[in-house]
Design a protein around this motif. Structure first.
Motif, mmCIF file in Angstrom:
data_model
loop_
_atom_site.group_PDB
_atom_site.id
_atom_site.type_symbol
_atom_site.label_atom_id
_atom_site.label_comp_id
_atom_site.label_asym_id
_atom_site.label_seq_id
_atom_site.Cartn_x
_atom_site.Cartn_y
_atom_site.Cartn_z
ATOM 1 N N THR A 70 38.967 46.298 29.019
ATOM 2 C CA THR A 70 38.574 46.090 30.412
ATOM 3 C C THR A 70 37.843 47.304 30.980
ATOM 4 O O THR A 70 38.092 47.717 32.098
ATOM 5 C CB THR A 70 39.809 45.774 31.284
ATOM 6 O OG1 THR A 70 40.716 46.872 31.177
ATOM 7 C CG2 THR A 70 40.505 44.512 30.852
ATOM 8 N N THR A 126 34.810 43.098 42.692
ATOM 9 C CA THR A 126 36.067 42.369 42.478
ATOM 10 C C THR A 126 37.073 42.736 43.568
ATOM 11 O O THR A 126 37.748 41.849 44.133
ATOM 12 C CB THR A 126 36.661 42.679 41.087
ATOM 13 O OG1 THR A 126 35.710 42.290 40.101
ATOM 14 C CG2 THR A 126 37.964 41.918 40.855
ATOM 15 N N PHE A 170 31.102 46.135 39.042
ATOM 16 C CA PHE A 170 31.931 44.946 38.844
ATOM 17 C C PHE A 170 33.308 45.146 39.481
ATOM 18 O O PHE A 170 33.823 44.271 40.174
ATOM 19 C CB PHE A 170 32.083 44.657 37.343
ATOM 20 C CG PHE A 170 32.970 43.473 37.050
ATOM 21 C CD1 PHE A 170 32.473 42.174 37.111
ATOM 22 C CD2 PHE A 170 34.305 43.655 36.723
ATOM 23 C CE1 PHE A 170 33.296 41.082 36.854
ATOM 24 C CE2 PHE A 170 35.124 42.568 36.469
ATOM 25 C CZ PHE A 170 34.614 41.278 36.530
ATOM 26 N N LEU A 171 33.894 46.321 39.251
ATOM 27 C CA LEU A 171 35.204 46.619 39.838
ATOM 28 C C LEU A 171 35.123 46.612 41.372
ATOM 29 O O LEU A 171 35.998 46.059 42.044
ATOM 30 C CB LEU A 171 35.704 47.979 39.350
ATOM 31 C CG LEU A 171 36.159 48.046 37.887
ATOM 32 C CD1 LEU A 171 36.447 49.482 37.506
ATOM 33 C CD2 LEU A 171 37.391 47.194 37.662
ATOM 34 N N LEU A 210 35.273 47.802 32.548
ATOM 35 C CA LEU A 210 34.240 47.160 33.344
ATOM 36 C C LEU A 210 33.452 48.194 34.140
ATOM 37 O O LEU A 210 33.991 49.221 34.534
ATOM 38 C CB LEU A 210 34.889 46.160 34.301
ATOM 39 C CG LEU A 210 35.932 45.227 33.650
ATOM 40 C CD1 LEU A 210 36.496 44.283 34.698
ATOM 41 C CD2 LEU A 210 35.321 44.437 32.511
ATOM 42 N N ASP A 211 32.201 47.902 34.398
ATOM 43 C CA ASP A 211 31.398 48.886 35.130
ATOM 44 C C ASP A 211 31.861 48.971 36.588
ATOM 45 O O ASP A 211 32.510 48.077 37.120
ATOM 46 C CB ASP A 211 29.899 48.550 35.037
ATOM 47 C CG ASP A 211 29.560 47.195 35.633
ATOM 48 O OD1 ASP A 211 29.838 47.016 36.834
ATOM 49 O OD2 ASP A 211 29.032 46.344 34.911
ATOM 50 N N THR A 252 34.861 41.864 25.954
ATOM 51 C CA THR A 252 34.271 42.444 27.165
ATOM 52 C C THR A 252 33.563 41.391 28.000
ATOM 53 O O THR A 252 33.751 41.308 29.216
ATOM 54 C CB THR A 252 33.280 43.567 26.781
ATOM 55 O OG1 THR A 252 33.984 44.571 26.064
ATOM 56 C CG2 THR A 252 32.640 44.182 28.015
ATOM 57 N N TYR A 253 32.742 40.537 27.349
ATOM 58 C CA TYR A 253 32.012 39.507 28.093
ATOM 59 C C TYR A 253 32.957 38.482 28.712
ATOM 60 O O TYR A 253 32.730 38.016 29.830
ATOM 61 C CB TYR A 253 30.979 38.813 27.194
ATOM 62 C CG TYR A 253 29.749 39.656 26.963
ATOM 63 C CD1 TYR A 253 28.961 40.058 28.041
ATOM 64 C CD2 TYR A 253 29.382 40.070 25.697
ATOM 65 C CE1 TYR A 253 27.834 40.847 27.850
ATOM 66 C CE2 TYR A 253 28.263 40.863 25.491
ATOM 67 C CZ TYR A 253 27.489 41.255 26.572
ATOM 68 O OH TYR A 253 26.387 42.040 26.373
ATOM 69 N N GLU A 294 34.708 40.342 31.728
ATOM 70 C CA GLU A 294 33.752 40.566 32.822
ATOM 71 C C GLU A 294 33.330 39.246 33.465
ATOM 72 O O GLU A 294 32.949 39.213 34.638
ATOM 73 C CB GLU A 294 32.531 41.339 32.312
ATOM 74 C CG GLU A 294 32.856 42.792 31.994
ATOM 75 C CD GLU A 294 31.607 43.629 31.744
ATOM 76 O OE1 GLU A 294 30.501 43.060 31.732
ATOM 77 O OE2 GLU A 294 31.753 44.844 31.559
#
Length: 299
Positions: free
Chosen positions: A281, A291, A287-288, A283-284, A253-254, A257
């Protein structure tokens, strides 16, 4: 063709042509044995070379009614498809009855992710005045630094450590080997365990090459690693449901991300399929969103 001959030939195919590990072969065999058991209960009895798609669907309904969860059903269907591909290759059957057999929809429950604070607290709770303390610290550092499966950790060999170039060689599923980078903190903890503590153990014959040993000089079991982690979590009052796999999940995850390439993470985790890596993946939303804003041409 009778079931015993078909299963015997299938096992040989998996071993000799697919080069699968013994555990994988046994898992396939158990799944086909279930189909054989179901076929033997029908009237008239079903044979491997005459079974139809509808009868295979009936089998899936049967295992479902027995309480088998969707992920296990999906695994069995995968095994059935491999079995019938083998029968096709051997010209035992002309058409594949499993071709249109669909796996149930499965929802993967994602494990909890450990924060850096969680990991620091778990490591800080280890009593380093005890010999096993240094070992346990090295275990947690290696799990998080390398994203290993628990079986890969317990099977880690000294002869497969290349700490001078910051890599360890890992034997994963299907006895497949891969090189995984190891970080500075994990390398430091590993060296302390190996050079200052492990050297004083009375090691059992045949266990000399294993990195992680118990007090009796034998390599650690998977169960012991689970117990070590559960005890530390209880000690710091961590409410998350954690296991060795939580460290692997957090590792992936890290990386993702942080912008790591998905295929690079796939390689490090030892996943055959990129689809397996994609479950990491989660991801919060922020973050999405950021991106998409940054990389989408029409944002």
């Amino acid at each position: 063709m009778d079931w015993q001959s078909a299963i015997k030939g299938f096992k040989s195919y998996l071993k000799l042509e697919k080069s699968l590990a013994e555990n994988s072969i046994m898992a396939y065999e158990r799944d086909i044995e279930k189909l054989y058991q179901y076929s033997d209960m029908q009237e008239p009895k079903l044979k491997p070379d005459t079974i139809t798609l509808n009868e295979l669907r009936g089998f899936i309904v049967w295992v479902s009614e027995l309480g088998m969860i969707p992920t296990s059903q999906a695994r069995i269907i995968s095994g059935i498809k491999t079995f019938y591909k083998y029968l096709m290759m051997e010209d035992v059957i002309k058409t594949n009855p499993s071709e249109l057999l669909e796996a149930p929809k499965t929802r993967r429950k994602l494990p909890d992710v450990l924060t850096i604070v969680d990991i620091d607290n778990l490591i800080a709770a280890i009593d380093l005045s005890k010999p096993e303390g240094q070992r346990n610290k090295a275990i947690l550092e290696v799990l998080f630094s390398c994203g290993l499966r628990v079986s890969e950790l317990t099977g880690l060999k000294i002869s497969n450590l290349y700490l001078d170039i910051d890599f360890v060689k890992v034997t994963g599923k299907g006895s497949k080997e891969r090189l995984v980078p190891i970080g500075g903190e994990a390398k430091k903890a590993l060296k302390i365990w190996l050079e200052q503590v492990r050297v004083h153990l009375d090691i059992k014959k045949g266990e000399e090459d294993y990195v992680f040993l118990n007090r009796r000089g034998a390599h650690l079991t998977r169960e012991m690693v689970f117990i070590i982690i559960k005890r530390l979590a209880a000690q710091i009052g961590l409410k998350k449901q954690i296991s060795p796999h939580t460290f692997r999940h957090s590792f992936a995850t890290y990386l993702i991300e942080g912008g790591a390439d998905l295929r690079a993470v796939q390689e490090m985790l030892g996943h055959e399929s990129i689809t397996t890596t994609e479950i990491y993946t989660h991801l919060d939303r922020e973050f999405l969103r950021s991106t998409i804003i940054e990389f989408h041409p029409r944002s």
